[in-house]
Design a protein around this motif. Structure first.
Motif, short mmCIF file in Angstrom:
data_model
loop_
_atom_site.label_atom_id
_atom_site.label_comp_id
_atom_site.label_asym_id
_atom_site.label_seq_id
_atom_site.Cartn_x
_atom_site.Cartn_y
_atom_site.Cartn_z
N THR A 155 -1.11 1.18 5.69
CA THR A 155 -0.64 2.55 5.57
C THR A 155 -1.49 3.43 6.49
O THR A 155 -2.71 3.28 6.56
CB THR A 155 -0.71 3.03 4.10
N GLU A 192 0.83 -1.20 0.00
CA GLU A 192 0.00 0.00 0.00
C GLU A 192 0.87 1.25 0.00
O GLU A 192 2.00 1.24 0.49
CB GLU A 192 -0.91 0.05 1.24
N SER A 193 0.30 2.33 -0.51
CA SER A 193 0.96 3.63 -0.45
C SER A 193 -0.12 4.71 -0.47
O SER A 193 -1.28 4.44 -0.78
CB SER A 193 1.92 3.81 -1.63
#
Length: 123
Positions: free
Chosen positions: A117, A6-7
């Motif tokens: 995240t 994830e980002s």
């Protein structure tokens, strides 16, 4: 082995927007229902949104309806969660997850998970 990364998390003021992305490592992604879950401190992980392997069907928790949009790009092996009108109660660690079959809102039926995240919404 499907790996998810994830980002896009961060800190935003109430009313703002964030866009989370999840990148998958293998083409198995393209046959998977993809989901986003979140976990706030001292709370259980909860369902936020999910999208079918084809992208035709999307599902949202009541808390996300009208504010969040899930989408996917199977050519790029990515799934995105666009979050608008964020509220302090949206503060949590957000996780991307994949399942080959099962009930989309049941976290125990997802086989693969990202590392999460952090999303923080200040008032």
């Amino acid at each position: 082995q499907l790996q998810l990364v994830e980002s896009g998390g961060g800190m935003v003021q109430a009313g703002g927007s964030l866009r989370l992305s999840c990148a998958a490592s293998v083409r198995t992604f393209r046959r998977s229902t993809m989901g986003w879950f979140r976990q706030a401190p001292e709370k259980e992980r909860e369902f936020v949104a999910a999208i079918s392997w084809s992208g035709v069907s999307t599902f949202y928790a009541d808390s996300a309806k009208g504010r969040f949009t899930i989408s996917r790009d199977n050519a790029k092996n990515t799934v995105t969660l666009q979050m608008n009108s964020l509220k302090p109660e949206d503060t949590a660690v957000y996780y991307c997850a994949a399942q080959l079959s099962g009930i989309y809102y049941q976290k125990d039926q997802y086989e693969y998970w990202g590392q999460g995240t952090q999303v923080t919404v200040s008032s």
